[in-house]
Design an enzyme around this catalytic site. Structure first.
Site, PDB file in Angstrom:
ATOM      1  N   LYS A 125      -7.202   1.614  -2.912  1.00 46.71           N
ATOM      2  CA  LYS A 125      -6.807   1.184  -1.572  1.00 46.71           C
ATOM      3  C   LYS A 125      -6.944   2.322  -0.570  1.00 46.71           C
ATOM      4  CE  LYS A 125      -5.342  -1.493   1.699  1.00 46.71           C
ATOM      5  NZ  LYS A 125      -4.067  -2.204   1.762  1.00 46.71           N
ATOM      6  N   LYS A 168       0.654   5.154   8.262  1.00 55.50           N
ATOM      7  CA  LYS A 168       1.266   5.522   6.977  1.00 55.50           C
ATOM      8  C   LYS A 168       0.203   5.644   5.896  1.00 55.50           C
ATOM      9  CE  LYS A 168       2.401   2.214   4.546  1.00 55.50           C
ATOM     10  NZ  LYS A 168       1.823   1.323   3.522  1.00 55.50           N
ATOM     11  N   THR A 204       0.868  -1.170   0.000  1.00 54.63           N
ATOM     12  CA  THR A 204       0.000   0.000   0.000  1.00 54.63           C
ATOM     13  C   THR A 204       0.907   1.222   0.000  1.00 54.63           C
ATOM     14  OG1 THR A 204      -1.781  -1.132   1.165  1.00 54.63           O
ATOM     15  CG2 THR A 204      -1.780   1.268   1.245  1.00 54.63           C
TER      16      THR A 204
END
Length: 289
Positions: free
Chosen positions: A172, A240, A97
């Site tokens: 995502k 993150k 990701t």
């Protein structure tokens, strides 16, 4: 004859994905920064490589699944990285990701070398990886996507082409935004049930099958009740992801106050030393009230 796959990274989900590939008969050569993480997989049939370049050079497909965008940059653009060691005709698939802009950079640089690129982040956590039921969101050239679909089907269930380079990563981000605020709701529902004197396990039986149902409620709420905070997905990685989503939202002139609140709550967990725990550790925020 099955093609040779290089797999860079062997974290919580990556290790399970490699097992599925081995069981499906693929030849897998691996590299990880920490060799000990790969040793169980080597015993199960994977081949160890001493560097990214050594893993890539004779492989047909290169899959990467590492922690942070800076790790992706290093393994793709480093001196002995994928793009310097790769050759024309290979297909690279980044399942980390990461940022949509980085996915586009990789696609452009890969194309210049005659290498095809797909960004393919996943959702489903450790459970989905173990069961081979991951949701995989793909961006890149559609024909390349069709070419790698049989491999993705070995460990994925919901595999959807989203558009050009970066589209998988954008999807995502939407996934992570939905999870971030949903996780707050799951924690607060359990906290409320306990405060009201109910049996939270019985409450879950009722609400998971109704309109409140979600993957997090079904799979992570029971872990919260058992004080099981082992990572299916690390808090540090989730933070993150939220940072990437907020940065992208800013570029889109989009205000996301719910995501910002979730980001602040998870940031506090990092400060308290929970970065290596699973995202369900957010429940600790509500304990003892």
């Amino acid at each position: 004859m099955k093609k040779r796959i290089a797999f860079i990274g062997a974290g919580v989900m990556g290790a399970s994905i490699v097992r599925h590939l081995l069981q499906a008969g693929y030849e897998v050569v691996m590299f990880t920064r920490t060799k000990s993480k790969a040793e169980p997989l080597v015993k199960e049939g994977a081949t160890w490589a001493d560097s990214v370049g050594a893993a890539v050079v004779d492989s047909d497909f290169i899959f990467t699944m590492v922690g942070m965008p800076k790790d992706v940059e290093e393994i793709y653009f480093g001196e002995e990285g994928i793009l310097s060691s790769g050759r024309k005709g290979q297909i690279v698939v980044d399942m980390t990701t990461s940022s949509p802009s980085l996915a586009k950079q990789i696609a452009t640089a890969a194309e210049e070398k005659g290498i095809s690129s797909i960004d393919a982040p996943v959702s489903g956590g450790d459970i989905g990886a173990r069961n081979g039921t991951l949701s995989i969101m793909c961006g890149g050239d559609k024909q390349v996507f069709e070419n790698i679909l049989p491999i993705l089907s070995v460990f994925g269930e919901q595999i959807i082409y989203q558009g050009g380079p970066g589209a998988g990563q954008h999807t995502k981000m939407a996934n992570q935004i939905a999870i971030a605020t949903n996780m707050i709701g799951v924690c607060e529902a359990i906290a409320y049930a306990q405060k009201a004197g109910l049996d939270p396990g019985v409450v879950l039986t009722s609400i998971t099958s109704g309109a409140a149902g979600s993957w997090s409620l079904t799979n992570l709420a029971p872990r919260m009740l058992e004080e099981d905070f082992a990572p299916g997905f690390y808090v540090k990685h989730f933070l993150k992801d939220m940072d990437i989503a907020l940065q992208e939202a800013e570029l889109l002139n989009l205000d996301l106050p719910g995501l910002q609140m979730a980001r602040e709550m998870y940031s506090e967990l990092i400060k308290q030393g929970y970065g290596e725990k699973g995202t369900q550790v957010l429940y600790k925020r509500y304990e003892g009230q």
